[in-house]
Design an enzyme around this catalytic site. Structure first.
Site, PDB file in Angstrom:
ATOM      1  CD  GLU A  95      -2.787   1.070   2.504  1.00  0.00           C
ATOM      2  OE1 GLU A  95      -2.693   0.133   3.311  1.00  0.00           O
ATOM      3  OE2 GLU A  95      -3.545   2.034   2.633  1.00  0.00           O
ATOM      4  NE  ARG A 105       5.066  -8.374  11.627  1.00  0.00           N
ATOM      5  CZ  ARG A 105       4.798  -7.282  10.908  1.00  0.00           C
ATOM      6  NH1 ARG A 105       3.815  -7.268  10.033  1.00  0.00           N
ATOM      7  NH2 ARG A 105       5.508  -6.188  11.069  1.00  0.00           N
ATOM      8  CE  LYS A 161       3.074   0.054   4.838  1.00  0.00           C
ATOM      9  NZ  LYS A 161       2.576   0.005   3.452  1.00  0.00           N
TER      10      LYS A 161
HETATM   11  P1  ATP Z   1       0.077  -1.477   6.653  1.00  0.00           P
HETATM   12  O1  ATP Z   1      -0.088  -1.515   8.116  1.00  0.00           O
HETATM   13  O2  ATP Z   1       0.187  -0.116   6.092  1.00  0.00           O
HETATM   14  O3  ATP Z   1      -0.844  -2.401   5.880  1.00  0.00           O
HETATM   15  P2  ATP Z   1       2.104  -3.356   5.927  1.00  0.00           P
HETATM   16  O4  ATP Z   1       3.433  -3.437   6.575  1.00  0.00           O
HETATM   17  O5  ATP Z   1       1.179  -4.496   5.976  1.00  0.00           O
HETATM   18  O6  ATP Z   1       1.522  -2.054   6.494  1.00  0.00           O
HETATM   19  P3  ATP Z   1       1.801  -3.384   3.074  1.00  0.00           P
HETATM   20  O7  ATP Z   1       2.162  -2.298   2.136  1.00  0.00           O
HETATM   21  O8  ATP Z   1       0.376  -3.766   3.178  1.00  0.00           O
HETATM   22  O9  ATP Z   1       2.356  -2.932   4.470  1.00  0.00           O
HETATM   23  O10 ATP Z   1       2.711  -4.651   2.834  1.00  0.00           O
HETATM   24  C1  ATP Z   1       3.005  -5.176   1.579  1.00  0.00           C
HETATM   25  C2  ATP Z   1       3.401  -6.605   1.739  1.00  0.00           C
HETATM   26  O11 ATP Z   1       4.536  -6.730   2.577  1.00  0.00           O
HETATM   27  C3  ATP Z   1       2.293  -7.431   2.354  1.00  0.00           C
HETATM   28  O12 ATP Z   1       2.119  -8.585   1.553  1.00  0.00           O
HETATM   29  C4  ATP Z   1       2.801  -7.772   3.703  1.00  0.00           C
HETATM   30  O13 ATP Z   1       2.353  -9.050   4.092  1.00  0.00           O
HETATM   31  C5  ATP Z   1       4.307  -7.727   3.541  1.00  0.00           C
HETATM   32  N1  ATP Z   1       4.944  -7.366   4.793  1.00  0.00           N
HETATM   33  C6  ATP Z   1       4.692  -6.285   5.552  1.00  0.00           C
HETATM   34  N2  ATP Z   1       5.424  -6.300   6.688  1.00  0.00           N
HETATM   35  C7  ATP Z   1       6.171  -7.427   6.656  1.00  0.00           C
HETATM   36  C8  ATP Z   1       7.134  -8.032   7.545  1.00  0.00           C
HETATM   37  N3  ATP Z   1       7.480  -7.466   8.715  1.00  0.00           N
HETATM   38  N4  ATP Z   1       7.690  -9.202   7.163  1.00  0.00           N
HETATM   39  C9  ATP Z   1       7.372  -9.768   5.997  1.00  0.00           C
HETATM   40  N5  ATP Z   1       6.478  -9.261   5.127  1.00  0.00           N
HETATM   41  C10 ATP Z   1       5.875  -8.107   5.440  1.00  0.00           C
END
Ligand code: ATP
Ligand code: MG
Length: 604
Positions: free
Chosen positions: A64, A302, A312
């Site tokens: 996002e 994660r 974020k």
């Molecule tokens: P938000 O809270 O804004 O949704 P987010 O960290 O989930 O934050 P996204 O932009 O939705 O951010 O994440 C994009 C992709 O990265 C998603 O598929 C998510 O699962 C993956 N991702 C996010 N944080 C992690 C992490 N700590 N480890 C592994 N993958 C991650």
């Protein structure tokens, strides 16, 4: 054509993992090669990935655009793009921009930059030249069409309960929910109401479109989840075209289906969403709106990294409240920050491989990340001498032994194991800069460096014998003194004539290059910042950043053997790996950031 980064580990040595096993099986069974399309040509036109494709692994990374990507995203990027590379498939970069409020083109550009820098791309590798870069908002028309389909099929309804009633009627873990009084509306009634929502006839929040599944489901995500909400907000891409926006849980499966993703890989927190993912895509497939078999969701743990925040929202707070200098502050765990700190794509890819993918949550030690950087830089980074905390060393007999004002040429390999990189050169004279910590008036046991009466070698130079030091009124050493022992220079026949236990690094006063060195440490002093009830801002490490005036060897200057270019890494001998700051470094004003020390000394 591919310019995918080479894998950090050759294919045959890659450890298998549960995702590889799933893909292997799907490829062996031809699961997606048999994908069929039963719908109308009108709906087919929405399929972003083009004509039905066969057999290939098609993955996606769907950030996002509401912030910069961090080291957790790097894990996900290396996983998805890496699997696509290894299986000869493709990975889409998709901006999940269905939420009109928080998104920004600055973030879009930063995300593109980060993925490319990590060494990946989203091009089709079939020679078609197709670029698989997508925006979820491009599918708003189709999503709305899917919503109308569900309404017409009796699978969705417009609910006009108040937000409080809706929450109360959802129930909770121990208690089933209660059906909404609007649940019995006819498809015709719902369709008319949905169109009124779309046409702006209802106020923000006055109604939501909900799936009609089961208010008593033990999985709360199946208790008639919301699909569309009314929100008058200008979208960064679709402007004011829409006043209703799809919910993430509704939009995401549709995005995957339209792009004909095969394996939709996400983090564990989405596990409970999987039944709805399948419910929705099954219904759309039955209606002929999408191809079958539809994509499937698989979850992995994660990344949680000690001393690091991977939220974020919290990272944004550090930036907006100016606890750091920006998203790319070298202490930030963002990909932009890690890059500026001196991390390389290879180090992050190695890290992603090393931590692997599993289905259980755990914490990875920050030292693992640092180890990957050391490991990937050791074999290639040019070496250089630098004095970070300089004090002057005067060789009191220099003029007498070597000739007044003499500067003697010294040389050192650019890299000890890569003779083909050549040699660097610098000069030694009567005065050199040494580390303040390399002199002790009364040495502790085991100290082999400078103290009165001790002999050490100036690395790549001569053996010297310390005679003492000059101190100021405050008792601080202002000058260390020693005598040079003639005919002991490294690389000359006499170099072995005197045995020494200590070797120290130095930079000649005559040819030293002054440089700003930025010393970074962990941003947080707590291993698990922000966990529990503690405010992460109270756990910031006050000593995480320090700027010092250092001297580095002249071969890093313009025209030198290892002339430093912005963004280039070096090993400063005995100190660690440093990078010429990619923003601030110039030949006129060199700036080096500490990327990582030579050894893991954290906590000592
Ligand atoms: P938000 O809270 O804004 O949704 P987010 O960290 O989930 O934050 P996204 O932009 O939705 O951010 O994440 C994009 C992709 O990265 C998603 O598929 C998510 O699962 C993956 N991702 C996010 N944080 C992690 C992490 N700590 N480890 C592994 N993958 C991650
Ligand atoms: Mg998310």
């Amino acid at each position: 054509m591919t310019n995918h980064a080479a894998p950090a580990t050759p294919e045959e040595h890659k450890p298998s993992n549960f995702l590889r096993q799933i893909i292997d099986k799907d490829l062996a069974d031809g699961t997606y090669a048999a994908r069929r399309w039963g719908g109308t040509p009108g709906d087919a036109a929405h399929h972003a990935a083009g004509p039905l494709d066969t057999a290939k692994v098609r993955l996606r990374f769907p950030p996002e655009p509401n912030g910069y990507l961090h080291v957790g995203h790097a894990k996900s990027i290396c996983l998805n793009f890496g699997l696509a590379r290894d299986y000869g498939g493709v990975c889409h970069l998709r901006f999940d921009d269905t939420n009109p409020e928080k998104e920004d083109t600055e973030y879009v550009n930063a995300i593109i930059d980060a993925v490319q820098w990590l060494g990946f791309d989203w091009q089709a590798h079939d020679g078609s030249g197709t670029s698989h870069l997508y925006q979820a908002s491009d599918y708003f028309d189709f999503m709305y069409r899917a919503a109308e389909h569900l309404v017409q099929a009796g699978l969705a309804y417009v609910d006009e309960q108040s937000a409080e009633d809706m929450r109360a009627n959802r129930g909770d873990f121990g208690h089933p929910g209660t059906d909404s009084p609007f649940r019995k509306r006819t498809p015709a009634e719902n369709l008319a109401r949905l169109r009124q929502m779309r046409d702006g006839e209802l106020a923000d929040g006055a109604a939501v479109l909900r799936a009609k599944i089961d208010m008593a489901s033990p999985n709360i995500n199946l208790r008639d989840p919301a699909l569309y909400r009314i929100r008058r907000a200008t979208h960064h891409h679709t402007g004011d075209t829409w006043c209703i926006y799809p919910m993430y849980t509704f939009a995401h499966p549709i995005e995957d289906a339209l792009e004909q993703i095969t394996h939709s890989i996400c983090t564990l927190e989405f596990e409970d969403q999987r039944p709805f993912y399948d419910w929705l895509l099954d219904k759309l497939a039955e209606g002929g709106l999408i191809a079958t078999p539809h994509p499937h969701q698989y979850e992995f743990a994660r990344l949680n990294l000690t001393y690091v925040l991977t939220s974020k929202r919290k990272l944004a707070q550090l930036v907006t409240e100016k606890h750091v200098a920006g998203w790319d502050d070298p202490r930030m765990p963002t990909i932009a920050g890690l890059r500026r700190r001196g991390y390389t794509p290879a180090s992050l890819q190695l890290f992603a491989e090393r931590i692997g993918v599993t289905k259980s949550d755990s914490w990875i030690d920050y030292a693992t990340l640092e180890g990957c950087l050391r490991e990937t830089l050791d074999g290639s980074a040019p070496r250089a001498m630098a004095v970070l905390e300089p004090v002057k060393l005067v060789l009191t007999n220099w003029d007498e032994v070597m000739g007044e004002g003499t500067l003697d040429d010294c040389s050192a390999p650019v890299h000890p194991h890569l003779p083909e990189l050549g040699k660097r050169s610098f000069q030694i004279g009567r005065e050199v800069w040494i580390e303040r910590g390399d002199y002790e008036e009364t040495p502790p046991k085991g100290f082999f460096r400078l103290f009165p009466g001790n002999k050490v070698r100036l690395k790549y130079g001569h053996v010297i014998e310390c005679t003492g030091a000059v101190k100021n009124a405050a008792g601080q050493v202002t000058e260390v003194q020693a005598r040079v022992i003639p005919d002991t220079k490294s690389g000359t026949p006499g170099s072995d004539s005197v045995k020494v236990k200590g070797v120290i690094t130095w930079v000649g006063v005559a040819d030293a290059l002054p440089a700003e060195v930025r010393l970074y440490e962990r941003l947080f002093s707590e291993a698990h910042p922000g966990t529990g009830d503690t405010d992460f801002l109270t756990q910031l490490n006050p000593g995480s950043f320090k700027t010092i005036a250092a001297y580095v060897e002249p071969s890093l200057a313009a025209g030198g053997a290892i002339q430093a270019k912005a963004g280039q890494q070096f090993q400063f001998e005995r100190h660690g790996y440093f990078v010429a700051d990619r923003i601030d470094h110039t030949t006129a004003k060199p700036v080096f950031n500490l990327a990582v020390g030579l050894k893991d000394s954290w906590g000592k």
